[in-house]
Scaffold this motif. Structure first.
Motif, short mmCIF file in Angstrom:
data_model
loop_
_atom_site.label_atom_id
_atom_site.label_comp_id
_atom_site.label_asym_id
_atom_site.label_seq_id
_atom_site.Cartn_x
_atom_site.Cartn_y
_atom_site.Cartn_z
N SER A 238 29.08 24.25 52.71
CA SER A 238 27.66 24.91 52.01
C SER A 238 26.77 25.56 51.26
CB SER A 238 27.46 25.68 53.81
OG SER A 238 27.97 26.85 53.75
N TRP A 239 27.92 26.39 50.66
CA TRP A 239 27.78 27.96 49.65
C TRP A 239 26.80 26.87 48.12
CZ3 TRP A 239 28.91 32.97 48.72
CH2 TRP A 239 28.47 33.44 50.13
N TYR A 240 25.79 26.39 47.86
CA TYR A 240 25.16 26.09 46.80
C TYR A 240 25.02 27.16 45.50
CZ TYR A 240 21.47 27.20 49.98
OH TYR A 240 20.66 28.38 50.59
N GLY A 241 25.35 26.56 44.56
CA GLY A 241 25.56 27.67 43.49
C GLY A 241 26.50 27.40 42.57
N SER A 242 26.98 28.38 41.92
CA SER A 242 28.48 28.16 41.17
C SER A 242 29.35 27.83 42.21
CB SER A 242 29.10 29.71 40.54
OG SER A 242 29.04 30.59 41.86
N ARG A 243 29.80 28.21 43.55
CA ARG A 243 30.35 27.83 44.28
C ARG A 243 30.35 26.23 44.35
NH1 ARG A 243 33.92 30.49 47.95
NH2 ARG A 243 32.46 31.77 46.51
N LEU A 244 30.11 25.24 43.76
CA LEU A 244 30.38 23.70 44.38
C LEU A 244 31.36 23.86 42.61
CD1 LEU A 244 29.37 21.03 44.99
CD2 LEU A 244 27.60 21.53 43.45
N ALA A 245 31.13 24.06 41.72
CA ALA A 245 32.33 24.10 41.13
C ALA A 245 33.90 24.21 41.78
CB ALA A 245 32.49 24.94 39.65
N ASP A 246 34.20 25.33 42.34
CA ASP A 246 35.76 25.03 42.47
C ASP A 246 35.71 23.99 44.51
OD1 ASP A 246 36.68 26.58 40.70
OD2 ASP A 246 34.95 28.59 41.96
N ALA A 247 34.54 23.51 44.63
CA ALA A 247 34.42 22.84 46.04
C ALA A 247 35.45 21.60 45.60
CB ALA A 247 33.18 22.57 46.46
#
Length: 255
Positions: A238-247
């Motif tokens: 659910s955390w959009y932004g830079s977190r998606l790079a590691d998701a």
């Protein structure tokens, strides 16, 4: 200087905004990733990444309840909000203090657009572009990883008492699809779900946020549903932004 946010609202600045109040935890993390940590003058109590940030920057409340007087005292040039995380009332109240830039994220493309727009606004476009390129690359690699993997019928719970799940038209929904998880909740947004309606589900995912599901909840549900029940890290879903790079690396561990 004129820019539009993701609600197509026009914002006018005399100069590039320097003093930032962020009322969205995932976007706070993004701003830090883009090298704007020193420009953050106010954040929420839920802005937990980076972990030490709340010790360094004034906390102005939560995402649904804020202290307007604290925000005003910080003299922000811009306030960063989100259509879902923050209320319309909060946006309207904050507009009396400074221009409010509102994101509206329903899918990965919206997320990438937000990163590019904020990168341009704060003149860190190079860092924003590098992040977007990395996310796209990670997504493509994950899609290759998922080729040939079976589809599972899934419900993704975000709340208990009553049980609420992520439905369609949500960022979570798209990430479930990428994982070959067929979301059985077809209503929009976050509807209430009854356990009696989930008899044909293969997998129940319990998110770590906003409700802090624990192992005891896994055991409780396993007694009521004939399906595998699993705890998952809600930040990656659910955390959009830079977190998606590691998701996407995290998602691989689910398979």
């Amino acid at each position: 200087m004129q820019v539009k946010d993701q609600l197509n609202r026009l914002l006018v600045f005399k100069n590039k905004p320097q003093r930032i109040v962020s009322l969205v935890p995932s976007q706070t993390e993004l701003l830090v990733h883009l090298g704007l940590r020193d420009q953050l003058v106010g954040i929420t109590k839920f802005c937990v990444h980076p972990q030490e940030l709340r010790k360094e920057i004034p906390v102005v409340g939560g995402t649904k309840t804020i202290h307007l007087h604290k925000i005003k005292e910080l003299r922000p040039d811009i306030i960063i909000c989100n259509k879902e995380e923050n209320t319309k009332e909060i946006v309207e109240q904050c507009t009396n203090i400074a221009p409010v830039w509102v994101s509206n994220i329903a899918n990965i493309d919206d997320n990438l657009q937000m990163i590019i727009q904020l990168g341009a606004l704060f003149e860190v476009s190079e860092k924003a572009t590098l992040l977007v390129d990395r996310i796209r690359s990670e997504k493509m690699g994950f899609q290759d990883f998922m080729k040939g993997k079976p589809q599972k019928k899934v419900v993704y719970f975000i709340w208990k008492d009553p049980f609420m799940a992520a439905g369609k038209d949500t960022f979570i929904h798209e990430l479930l699809q990428l994982n070959h998880f067929k979301n059985v909740v077809t209503k929009s947004r976050y509807p209430e779900v009854h356990l009696t309606d989930l008899q044909e589900v293969d997998l129940v995912l319990l998110s770590s946020e906003p409700y802090p599901f624990k192992e005891k909840h896994v055991l409780e549900l396993e007694q009521n549903i004939n399906a595998t029940v699993r705890l998952v890290d809600g930040e990656y879903f659910s955390w959009y932004g830079s977190r998606l790079a590691d998701a996407f690396s995290y998602f691989k561990t689910l398979h």
